[in-house]
Design an enzyme around this catalytic site. Structure first.
Site, PDB file in Angstrom:
ATOM      1  N   HIS A  61     -46.159 -17.344  11.233  1.00 34.67           N
ATOM      2  CA  HIS A  61     -45.240 -16.725  10.087  1.00 34.67           C
ATOM      3  C   HIS A  61     -44.058 -17.390   9.685  1.00 34.67           C
ATOM      4  CE1 HIS A  61     -41.419 -15.724  11.956  1.00 34.67           C
ATOM      5  NE2 HIS A  61     -41.974 -15.503  13.227  1.00 34.67           N
ATOM      6  N   CYS A  62     -43.617 -17.228   8.629  1.00 34.64           N
ATOM      7  CA  CYS A  62     -42.079 -17.766   8.037  1.00 34.64           C
ATOM      8  C   CYS A  62     -41.531 -16.683   7.591  1.00 34.64           C
ATOM      9  CB  CYS A  62     -42.452 -18.981   7.032  1.00 34.64           C
ATOM     10  SG  CYS A  62     -43.420 -18.432   5.647  1.00 34.64           S
ATOM     11  N   PHE A  63     -40.736 -16.816   6.737  1.00 35.54           N
ATOM     12  CA  PHE A  63     -39.727 -15.769   6.308  1.00 35.54           C
ATOM     13  C   PHE A  63     -40.680 -14.928   5.153  1.00 35.54           C
ATOM     14  CE2 PHE A  63     -36.756 -13.143   4.113  1.00 35.54           C
ATOM     15  CZ  PHE A  63     -35.552 -13.032   4.724  1.00 35.54           C
ATOM     16  N   TRP A  86     -41.874 -12.751   7.978  1.00 38.33           N
ATOM     17  CA  TRP A  86     -41.089 -12.469   9.330  1.00 38.33           C
ATOM     18  C   TRP A  86     -40.871 -11.039   9.412  1.00 38.33           C
ATOM     19  CZ3 TRP A  86     -35.529 -11.826   8.904  1.00 38.33           C
ATOM     20  CH2 TRP A  86     -34.928 -11.650  10.200  1.00 38.33           C
TER      21      TRP A  86
END
EC number: 3.1.3.48
Length: 330
Positions: A130-132, A59
């Protein structure tokens, strides 16, 4: 293509800290503090090109890229439990509200994410997922896309990604769902047994976690067996209770101890005749034959141990001694 041993999940401890960080962000705008909550190698902040024009990142990196328009990212797919608040045109951004957890159903998003990625790539545009941390949710969604696009199995897709982004770590729950996706030939339909039984096992997980019966249960209609299949019939009145399509398989826990390996139960998926009993809302109870009312079995949403010592959850059980298993002839 790389084999299964080419990748192994890493950084498993990150998953819980990611949930904590995203929870913190729900009540605070201190982005840097949230990022500091998750300790992972700086390399995971890199932008990784997985295939032509398809990227994965954390992220933090996604936020920096879209704000500077660096790398020419055109479309962004965000897989986070909170709104990522990216400065991206709405028509070029897809936010899927997904938690990195052991109970999250990520399968339900595969079709939507696949279409978004495919649309972007069809325009020769660059798409970022994306993720974290860029190791679990984003990797799972990209793996699902690659599996369907290339007719790959789960290990082939993850090996391909790991070669280009070292350190990926989809959680165990997501790995199971990717394998179900492959077993269902990249389709999600309740008529497909692997998908149906995966959903069924989620009922048990829900009952254990919440100490109550799941509110929405899908029931199969009682159908006669096809040629070569088993049909379970009430021993007393011959009522057809199920076909082998709806048997929940399990393996004896100790095959070397014969006295305990002989199963005395048939475990079933929810079938329409069970509905009146199961909708009483009890975590456990008994099954009577819907035709002659004789006792034929029992159920425990939170699971039970079969006579073969294997734990089955949820457990909708018919006693083998109360039914005849008849193989349907052609």
């Amino acid at each position: 293509m790389s084999n299964k041993s080419a990748w192994q999940p890493q950084f498993d401890e990150i998953h819980s800290s990611v949930q904590e960080a995203e929870g913190f962000l729900q009540s605070s705008n201190d982005v840097q503090k949230a990022i500091d909550e998750v300790h992972y190698p700086d390399s995971l902040n890199d932008l990784s090109e997985i295939s032509k024009n398809l990227y994965i990142s954390s992220w933090k990196t996604a936020s920096e890229l879209v704000s500077t328009s660096d790398k020419g990212i055109d479309y962004t797919l965000s897989a986070m439990s909170i709104n990522p608040n990216l400065s991206v045109p709405e028509q070029q951004h897809l936010w899927l509200q997904i938690e990195d957890s052991s109970s999250q159903n990520i399968l339900q998003y595969f079709e939507k994410s696949n279409k978004f990625i495919a649309f972007a790539l069809s325009k020769n545009a660059k798409v970022l997922v994306h993720c974290f941390a860029g190791i679990s949710r984003s990797v799972t969604l990209v793996a699902a896309y690659l599996m369907k696009e290339n007719n790959w199995n789960t290990e082939e897709a993850l090996s391909h990604i790991n070669e280009r982004r070292s350190g990926i770590s989809p959680n165990a729950n997501f790995l199971r769902q990717l394998r179900v996706y492959f077993e269902c030939n990249y389709q999600l339909d309740r008529s497909l047994r692997p998908y149906r039984q995966w959903l069924f096992r989620r009922y048990g997980d829900f009952a254990v976690l919440n100490t109550r019966v799941p509110s929405e249960v899908a029931y199969a209609e009682t159908v006669r067996a096809r040629a070569g299949q088993l049909e379970l019939r009430c021993k007393k009145c011959r009522f057809v209770l199920a076909s082998s399509d709806y048997l929940v398989s399990h393996e004896p826990k100790d095959e070397n101890n014969y006295s305990h390996t002989r199963c005395t139960h048939y475990f079933l998926e929810p079938i329409r005749w069970m509905q009146p009993e199961l909708e009483l809302g009890n975590l456990e109870g008994r099954f009577d034959c819907p035709k002659c009312n004789s006792k034929i079995g029992s159920y425990k949403w939170q699971g039970l141990q079969c006579s073969c010592l294997q734990w089955v959850c949820p457990a909708l059980s018919i006693l083998q001694s109360r039914v005849d298993a008849v193989r349907k002839l052609g």
